[in-house]
Write a protein that holds these residues in place. Sequence first.
Motif, PDB file in Angstrom:
ATOM      1  N   UNK A 105       0.730  -1.227   0.045  1.00  0.00           N
ATOM      2  CA  UNK A 105       0.042  -0.056   0.175  1.00  0.00           C
ATOM      3  C   UNK A 105       0.952   1.204   0.173  1.00  0.00           C
ATOM      4  N   UNK A 106       2.107   1.201   0.751  1.00  0.00           N
ATOM      5  CA  UNK A 106       2.922   2.388   0.612  1.00  0.00           C
ATOM      6  C   UNK A 106       3.482   2.680  -0.491  1.00  0.00           C
ATOM      7  N   UNK A 107       3.928   1.734  -1.575  1.00  0.00           N
ATOM      8  CA  UNK A 107       4.568   1.726  -2.516  1.00  0.00           C
ATOM      9  C   UNK A 107       4.087   1.657  -3.773  1.00  0.00           C
ATOM     10  N   UNK A 108       2.851   1.193  -3.713  1.00  0.00           N
ATOM     11  CA  UNK A 108       2.052   1.038  -5.103  1.00  0.00           C
ATOM     12  C   UNK A 108       1.970   2.345  -6.274  1.00  0.00           C
ATOM     13  N   UNK A 109       1.995   3.513  -5.640  1.00  0.00           N
ATOM     14  CA  UNK A 109       2.168   4.770  -6.346  1.00  0.00           C
ATOM     15  C   UNK A 109       3.377   5.056  -7.037  1.00  0.00           C
ATOM     16  N   UNK A 110       4.398   4.202  -6.506  1.00  0.00           N
ATOM     17  CA  UNK A 110       5.773   4.345  -6.958  1.00  0.00           C
ATOM     18  C   UNK A 110       6.035   3.176  -8.391  1.00  0.00           C
ATOM     19  N   UNK A 134      -8.565  -2.836  -4.860  1.00  0.00           N
ATOM     20  CA  UNK A 134      -7.815  -2.114  -3.789  1.00  0.00           C
ATOM     21  C   UNK A 134      -6.952  -1.011  -4.126  1.00  0.00           C
ATOM     22  N   UNK A 135      -5.919  -1.768  -5.049  1.00  0.00           N
ATOM     23  CA  UNK A 135      -4.705  -0.791  -5.531  1.00  0.00           C
ATOM     24  C   UNK A 135      -5.061   0.242  -6.715  1.00  0.00           C
ATOM     25  N   UNK A 136      -6.330   0.187  -6.962  1.00  0.00           N
ATOM     26  CA  UNK A 136      -6.625   1.096  -8.110  1.00  0.00           C
ATOM     27  C   UNK A 136      -6.428   2.566  -7.914  1.00  0.00           C
ATOM     28  N   UNK A 137      -6.306   2.945  -6.858  1.00  0.00           N
ATOM     29  CA  UNK A 137      -6.064   4.241  -6.751  1.00  0.00           C
ATOM     30  C   UNK A 137      -4.731   4.934  -7.042  1.00  0.00           C
ATOM     31  N   UNK A 138      -3.770   3.668  -7.152  1.00  0.00           N
ATOM     32  CA  UNK A 138      -2.151   4.285  -7.318  1.00  0.00           C
ATOM     33  C   UNK A 138      -2.170   4.623  -8.879  1.00  0.00           C
ATOM     34  N   UNK A 139      -3.077   4.566  -9.586  1.00  0.00           N
ATOM     35  CA  UNK A 139      -3.040   4.942 -11.071  1.00  0.00           C
ATOM     36  C   UNK A 139      -2.274   4.016 -11.763  1.00  0.00           C
ATOM     37  N   UNK A 140      -1.370   3.236 -11.280  1.00  0.00           N
ATOM     38  CA  UNK A 140      -0.610   2.232 -12.258  1.00  0.00           C
ATOM     39  C   UNK A 140      -1.575   1.169 -12.723  1.00  0.00           C
ATOM     40  N   UNK A 141      -1.236   0.725 -14.023  1.00  0.00           N
ATOM     41  CA  UNK A 141      -2.373  -0.289 -14.448  1.00  0.00           C
ATOM     42  C   UNK A 141      -2.008  -1.418 -13.765  1.00  0.00           C
ATOM     43  N   UNK A 183       3.655  -0.765 -13.143  1.00  0.00           N
ATOM     44  CA  UNK A 183       2.620  -1.870 -13.431  1.00  0.00           C
ATOM     45  C   UNK A 183       2.551  -2.708 -12.109  1.00  0.00           C
ATOM     46  N   UNK A 184       1.237  -3.215 -11.747  1.00  0.00           N
ATOM     47  CA  UNK A 184       1.249  -3.889 -10.727  1.00  0.00           C
ATOM     48  C   UNK A 184       0.604  -5.301 -11.046  1.00  0.00           C
ATOM     49  N   UNK A 185       1.116  -6.384 -10.556  1.00  0.00           N
ATOM     50  CA  UNK A 185       0.781  -7.770 -10.889  1.00  0.00           C
ATOM     51  C   UNK A 185      -0.081  -8.168  -9.593  1.00  0.00           C
ATOM     52  N   UNK A 186      -1.086  -8.800  -9.624  1.00  0.00           N
ATOM     53  CA  UNK A 186      -1.795  -9.374  -8.533  1.00  0.00           C
ATOM     54  C   UNK A 186      -2.045 -10.606  -8.454  1.00  0.00           C
ATOM     55  N   UNK A 187      -2.376 -11.384  -7.398  1.00  0.00           N
ATOM     56  CA  UNK A 187      -2.976 -12.920  -7.768  1.00  0.00           C
ATOM     57  C   UNK A 187      -4.540 -12.877  -7.624  1.00  0.00           C
TER      58      UNK A 187
END
Length: 384
Positions: A133-138, A152-159, A141-145
């Motif tokens: 949660x602290x680093x998602x904005x940095x 939940x991480x959509x607010x980070x603006x990374x795809x 791209x985000x990969x999740x299971x």
Amino acid sequence: MRLLIAGGGTGGHIYPALAVARSLGDRPNAPELVWLGGHRGLEASLVRGAGIRVRRLALRSLRTVDVSVHAVLDPIRLAVSVSQAAAILAKERPAAIFTTGGYVAVPTLLAAAPLRIPVVLWDGNVVPGRAVRLTARLADAIAVSHEATGLALAGSHAPWYVTGTPIRDVAAIGRPEARKRLDLPDDASVMLIFGGSQAVRRFNAAVNEALPRIVERGHVLHVTGDDGYAAALAARERLPAELRGRYRPYPFLRDEMLPALVAADLVVGRAGSSTLAEVTALGIPSVIVPYPHAAGHQRANARVLAETGGARIVADEAFDAAALVEAAELLDDPAALAAMSAAAAALGRAGAADAVAELVMAAAERRPLPDKSTIERISRRVAA
């Protein structure tokens, strides 16, 4: 090309990263890999054993909750680790960073931001961890299971992409070969019991008390940990001579863990992301006992599988000999096992490591990220 992998602490952060490292290494013109880990953790031995060069930060963890000297020292270590990570990144000059979250991700991604190094972040839990949660904005791209994690991480603006949890190549061995390797009869019912790297004593106590009843139903492969191995051997000697060969205790399983999973008709274990990813990729029915001291992550992970019918959940405090005997009774119900197997397999993503590796390479090469349908197709590769 050089890539940096940042991860450390427990197997839940290290094994998925190693799976991605293997996928990257299998590519033509494979990139050079360097690993950035913490001051303590399994990465020192596991990663070097995989032939990857390891650099280490001063940081221990971000989970200090007791009143101790570490409550004072940890913020200092974090500050030191950011500058240390910046120096390492400046020297290594990676084309991209892949991180599995955890405490190592925080200083690494803080240091990477001003250097404009692309970052791919992966999280395997339904509920994102604090470091994620602290680093998602940095992240770029985000990969999740799990889809819920991405939302939940959509607010980070990374795809974000649902890739599943990167795991070893579960197609590397078939069931007949696995059973032959473990000297198990082709027609035997087999139950694999392991508690992971944390809190295995409850599992060992249940097996010790239930052993005479569960070996009547089939063969039992039991990972005891070093501390429980001697007691397990003693328990085996107390069995009737004709049943002793059905109980196979091991202090740990490394190279034999995949054959044990492939050979099993039923798994009894914890709800770590990697464990659940492997049982779903292989379509193995499971009885899951979530570890209660993992910030609720394992309970949430287990519910996803149980709600599909692929697993049954037993609370940690309720897991005893009686609960283990009840789990073993599933071996006498082929219809129930078949239904659970199909439900588990429907969630399987055997190609998760390749899917994440594709994202990392796209980031490193500064090309457009793949679309979600491409990543979905790669991750859903079916185990042979």
